[in-house]
Design a protein around this motif. Structure first.
Motif: not given
Length: 161
Positions: A36-38, A40-54, A89-96
């Protein structure tokens, strides 16, 4: 008090078919269905974010105005950013993706804000809004709820409100 609120919201949402990124609610390792990942996961300031197909996502938190990008700059999805267009801007929602944003203090609703960038990365914020999107809220750092449904683009105006 915050822990009670988090538990209550988690219990309410767990009874629905809502997909929600539980990593922001607790520090436990959560299994993420990688199909369901849309992005690649990415890290910002030691936190991981997972763009996901909600299928659906409901979040309550703080919104702020986009400050780090100027009109004419490129967004994460390659669009040219304009403050006079209702975007966010959102951390994990799909772009568009399109979301509905409601100010919990005054009940004002933005029926459609298009996500075209990543952020915010401050822990207490859930969405950054362009100047156009932020106008109905009048002030910075307002408590909001964002609602995303995969089929928001196909909903009639009365269904969005």
């Amino acid at each position: 008090m915050n822990k009670i609120l988090i538990v209550a919201v988690s219990l309410i949402l767990s009874s629905c078919t809502t997909a929600i990124n539980l990593q922001k609610y607790n520090n436990q390792q959560n299994t993420i269905e990688t199909s369901k990942l849309i992005e690649s996961p990415y890290e910002i300031n030691g936190r991981w974010f997972f763009p996901y197909d909600y299928k659906e996502l409901i979040e309550i938190g703080t919104a702020s105005r986009i400050k780090m990008i100027q009109s004419g700059d490129k967004t994460k999805n390659g669009e040219v950013f304009h403050h006079d267009v209702a975007t966010g801007a959102h951390r994990t929602l799909g772009l568009a993706s399109n979301v509905r944003v409601t100010n919990l203090d005054n009940g004002r609703i933005l029926p459609e804000v298009r996500i075209n960038d990543r952020g915010p990365f401050a822990k207490n914020r859930i969405i950054d809004l362009s100047k156009k999107s932020n106008q109905p809220f009048q002030d910075q750092d307002k408590k909001v709820t964002i609602i995303y449904r995969r089929n928001l683009d196909n909903m009639s105006a009365s269904q969005k409100e």
